[in-house]
Design a protein around this motif. Structure first.
Motif, PDB file in Angstrom:
ATOM      1  N   CYS A 153       0.842  -1.190   0.000  1.00  0.00           N
ATOM      2  CA  CYS A 153       0.000   0.000   0.000  1.00  0.00           C
ATOM      3  C   CYS A 153       0.878   1.242   0.000  1.00  0.00           C
ATOM      4  O   CYS A 153       1.885   1.303   0.715  1.00  0.00           O
ATOM      5  CB  CYS A 153      -0.909   0.024   1.231  1.00  0.00           C
ATOM      6  N   ASP A 188      -3.129   5.958  -0.539  1.00  0.00           N
ATOM      7  CA  ASP A 188      -3.394   6.296  -1.936  1.00  0.00           C
ATOM      8  C   ASP A 188      -3.911   5.090  -2.705  1.00  0.00           C
ATOM      9  O   ASP A 188      -4.900   5.179  -3.419  1.00  0.00           O
ATOM     10  CB  ASP A 188      -2.136   6.843  -2.593  1.00  0.00           C
ATOM     11  N   SER A 189      -3.240   3.946  -2.564  1.00  0.00           N
ATOM     12  CA  SER A 189      -3.648   2.750  -3.301  1.00  0.00           C
ATOM     13  C   SER A 189      -3.002   1.520  -2.675  1.00  0.00           C
ATOM     14  O   SER A 189      -2.018   1.617  -1.935  1.00  0.00           O
ATOM     15  CB  SER A 189      -3.253   2.857  -4.764  1.00  0.00           C
ATOM     16  N   TRP A 198      -2.091  -2.779  -3.892  1.00  0.00           N
ATOM     17  CA  TRP A 198      -2.031  -3.699  -5.000  1.00  0.00           C
ATOM     18  C   TRP A 198      -1.429  -5.027  -4.544  1.00  0.00           C
ATOM     19  O   TRP A 198      -0.723  -5.074  -3.545  1.00  0.00           O
ATOM     20  CB  TRP A 198      -1.227  -3.103  -6.158  1.00  0.00           C
TER      21      TRP A 198
END
Length: 145
Positions: free
Chosen positions: A89, A139-140, A142
């Motif tokens: 992350c 933010d994100s 994956w």
């Protein structure tokens, strides 16, 4: 046969040849079973889509942040993932103009558990900053695989 019934029959034949035979209505009992069948199919599709979308889905939520000093902040967040997955992350600390003043990539490995509720866990990470931040966000995330 009377003259009016002959005229009615001729008019009926003429209308049928022009517009087609009148439609037969579906019995009420058949309509009821069709509605019940459609509702069962719709419910099954809803369950399939809901369960299918939650299994294997990676989500993250911001929980909170603490601005420790002009050069450091802590960010709290929640990640929901498969139990055996490894994810990363990107965590950002932002200033009052939404510019990134600090960031960090956090790696989250496999976790123990067997319930679907065990997919979600809370994490806290410290982030060094260039200047004083005012908020911290994820933010994100994956999959690393």
């Amino acid at each position: 046969m009377t003259e009016s019934s002959t005229t009615d029959a001729a008019a009926s034949t003429e209308l049928e040849s022009r517009y087609g035979a009148p439609r037969r209505s579906v019995p009420v009992k058949s309509q009821r079973w069709m509605i019940i069948g459609a509702l069962i199919l719709a419910f099954g599709a809803l369950v399939y889509v809901t369960v299918g979308n939650t299994v294997g889905q990676l989500t993250h939520n911001d929980v909170g942040y603490t601005i420790t000093s002009d050069t450091e902040a802590s960010v709290d967040f929640e990640v929901s993932k498969d139990l055996d997955a490894t994810v990363q992350c990107m965590v950002h600390v932002l200033d009052n103009s939404y510019a990134v003043v600090g960031s960090r990539v956090v790696t989250i490995g496999p976790q123990e558990g067997s319930n679907p509720a065990d997919r979600s866990e809370y994490y806290r990470t410290d982030v060094r900053t260039e200047s004083r931040g005012v908020t911290g966000v994820v933010d994100s995330c994956w999959d690393v695989d």
